[in-house]
Structures are given as structure tokens and as C-alpha cells.
Design a protein around this motif. Structure first.
Motif, PDB file in Angstrom:
ATOM      1  N   LEU A 183     -13.387  10.555 -16.752  1.00  0.00           N
ATOM      2  CA  LEU A 183     -13.506  10.327 -15.167  1.00  0.00           C
ATOM      3  C   LEU A 183     -15.064  10.717 -14.979  1.00  0.00           C
ATOM      4  O   LEU A 183     -15.665  11.634 -15.696  1.00  0.00           O
ATOM      5  N   TYR A 184     -15.609  10.006 -14.076  1.00  0.00           N
ATOM      6  CA  TYR A 184     -17.154  10.577 -13.485  1.00  0.00           C
ATOM      7  C   TYR A 184     -16.801  11.102 -12.292  1.00  0.00           C
ATOM      8  O   TYR A 184     -15.949  10.777 -11.112  1.00  0.00           O
ATOM      9  N   SER A 185     -17.456  12.270 -11.979  1.00  0.00           N
ATOM     10  CA  SER A 185     -17.429  13.074 -10.665  1.00  0.00           C
ATOM     11  C   SER A 185     -18.722  13.038  -9.853  1.00  0.00           C
ATOM     12  O   SER A 185     -19.650  13.860 -10.494  1.00  0.00           O
ATOM     13  N   LEU A 188     -18.491  17.610  -8.494  1.00  0.00           N
ATOM     14  CA  LEU A 188     -17.496  18.587  -9.274  1.00  0.00           C
ATOM     15  C   LEU A 188     -16.939  19.685  -8.225  1.00  0.00           C
ATOM     16  O   LEU A 188     -15.498  19.929  -8.421  1.00  0.00           O
ATOM     17  N   ARG A 191     -14.087  18.247  -6.581  1.00  0.00           N
ATOM     18  CA  ARG A 191     -13.220  17.560  -7.443  1.00  0.00           C
ATOM     19  C   ARG A 191     -13.406  16.030  -6.984  1.00  0.00           C
ATOM     20  O   ARG A 191     -11.850  15.476  -7.046  1.00  0.00           O
ATOM     21  N   SER A 192     -14.125  15.510  -6.802  1.00  0.00           N
ATOM     22  CA  SER A 192     -14.266  13.962  -6.364  1.00  0.00           C
ATOM     23  C   SER A 192     -14.326  13.128  -7.780  1.00  0.00           C
ATOM     24  O   SER A 192     -15.168  13.378  -8.592  1.00  0.00           O
ATOM     25  N   ILE A 193     -13.331  12.371  -8.097  1.00  0.00           N
ATOM     26  CA  ILE A 193     -13.395  11.569  -9.494  1.00  0.00           C
ATOM     27  C   ILE A 193     -13.107  10.229  -9.175  1.00  0.00           C
ATOM     28  O   ILE A 193     -12.425   9.595  -8.368  1.00  0.00           O
ATOM     29  N   ASP A 194     -13.691   9.466 -10.354  1.00  0.00           N
ATOM     30  CA  ASP A 194     -13.399   7.994 -10.427  1.00  0.00           C
ATOM     31  C   ASP A 194     -13.147   7.802 -11.884  1.00  0.00           C
ATOM     32  O   ASP A 194     -13.919   8.246 -12.815  1.00  0.00           O
ATOM     33  N   TYR A 195     -11.978   7.022 -12.384  1.00  0.00           N
ATOM     34  CA  TYR A 195     -11.640   6.728 -13.658  1.00  0.00           C
ATOM     35  C   TYR A 195     -12.507   5.466 -14.056  1.00  0.00           C
ATOM     36  O   TYR A 195     -13.072   4.902 -13.187  1.00  0.00           O
ATOM     37  N   TRP A 215      -8.373  22.138 -13.510  1.00  0.00           N
ATOM     38  CA  TRP A 215      -8.174  21.070 -12.206  1.00  0.00           C
ATOM     39  C   TRP A 215      -6.589  21.066 -12.036  1.00  0.00           C
ATOM     40  O   TRP A 215      -5.838  21.216 -12.755  1.00  0.00           O
TER      41      TRP A 215
END
Length: 215
Positions: A183-185, A188, A191-195, A215
């Protein structure tokens, strides 16, 4: 535009703010090799080195005429590339310092005009951007042709240990129960994430994710 595309675009944009051409004027301490008008073998362009004004710059036809059409001397040009990229760059060296070098990425036609000189592998190319994500000590470089590469220690040393910009609140993670999912954040702390798909991870240069155990 997706978060991932914005992140890649941001890195490329920062990289491309570096210039591939030598400045028209250089620091006062510059030491030029030779005064005069120089011809670059891979192009019709003429350059003048003017030690009196501590500068080097391309000449127009009118400029050359005003000088009385002096016969140009052959410029000292080297041809280089990164080991991981096919792009060839011409670097014309007017003096000892980096500020006295003129860089250009050249086309196939320009390379042919120069006689197809074998490019040597370079450790550093003008316009390269070095950076690091918050989630790893790995170093990356974006070349002027926008290729992204994860550096080995030897490759970093070959660059002269160029100092990277660190993205303090961005990076890559995976979870203990999903170790193969990366995942890319972009934030951080939030805790914003994208697969990521495999191709997206590849586009970032295969950064090693940090295991997110908290997390």
C-alpha cells in the motif's frame, strides 16, 4: 487524477525542475579550459566561452557574425548514460566544475551525427533528482528521462553521494496478515492508504514496504 498518479507526477515534476543546460553565467571561482567559439559535434549549435565575463553561452548566427566568423574549435564532449536507462546524454565540458558543463539528452539522429560514440555509464547526470520515502532507508533517483531507479550503495557512491530529499510523511506499507499486498500512503500520520497493483509498485521503483504492526 488518482492519488498514485499524483504522487508519481509530483516526483517527476520535482525531478524535471533541474536544468540540463549549463547556466549562462557561473560562480566567480569558475576556471574555464579555454576561451573562444566551440562547435558541438552532434548539433549545428555553436557555443562561446568568454573567460572575461566568466560565462559560456550558445551563439546565434548574428552573434557569430559580429565576432567576425571565427573558426570554431571542436568542443570536448562526452557521451554518457545510466546503466538502467537507454537514454544517451551529451555533456560538453568547458571547465573542471559541474557548473561549466553543458548537458543535453540526444536523439538517435544526433548520436548518428556524432558518429555513434559508445556511451559510458555515468554515476551522476545533471537534472537527476534523489529522494527517499519515510518508510525505508532506500534511495531512489529520477533521471531526466523520468526513469525511476532504486539505488545500490555503489550507485549512490558513484553519484558522489548526492543528498536525497526525504518525504517525511509518505511511503509504502504492508500488513502482517496481508504481507503480499503493498500500500502507498500519501499521509502516514492520517493513515491514508491506497492498495497498489504490481505495475503501480513497479512504476515507483519497487520500494520495500514497512510492516505496519501498529495500525
Amino acid at each position: 487524477m488518482s492519488t498514485l498518479k499524483r504522487a508519481l507526477a509530483a516526483v517527476a515534476t520535482v525531478a524535471l525542475t533541474g536544468s540540463l543546460t549549463v547556466a549562462a553565467a557561473t560562480p566567480a571561482a569558475a576556471v574555464w579550459y579555454e576561451d573562444g567559439v566551440f562547435a558541438l559535434r552532434y548539433t549545428d549549435e555553436l557555443w562561446q566561452v568568454d573567460i572575461a565575463t566568466d560565462s559560456a553561452y550558445p551563439l546565434t548566427y548574428t552573434d557569430w557574425e559580429a565576432l567576425g566568423f571565427p573558426a570554431p574549435k571542436p568542443a570536448r564532449t562526452d557521451y554518457v548514460k545510466y546503466p538502467w536507462s537507454p537514454t544517451v546524454y551529451a555533456v560538453t565540458i568547458f571547465g573542471d566544475e559541474r557548473e561549466e558543463w553543458h548537458w543535453e539528452s540526444i536523439t538517435y539522429e544526433q548520436w548518428a551525427r556524432a558518429g555513434f560514440p559508445a556511451p559510458r555509464n555515468a554515476g551522476w547526470i545533471e537534472g537527476s533528482y534523489y529522494y527517499q520515502w519515510a518508510t525505508s532507508d532506500e534511495l531512489f533517483v529520477v533521471a531526466p528521462d523520468e526513469t525511476i531507479h532504486k539505488l545500490t550503495f555503489a550507485e549512490w557512491a558513484a553519484s558522489g553521494f548526492e543528498q536525497p530529499e526525504r518525504y517525511e510523511n509518505e511511503g509504502f506499507i504492508n500488513f502482517p496478515l496481508e504481507p503480499r499486498h503493498i500500500l502507498y500512503s500519501s499521509n502516514l500520520d492520517a493513515r491514508s492508504i491506497d492498495y497498489l497493483t504490481y505495475s503501480e509498485w513497479e512504476a515507483f521503483g519497487f520500494p520495500t514496504p514497512r510492516l505496519a504492526t501498529d495500525w
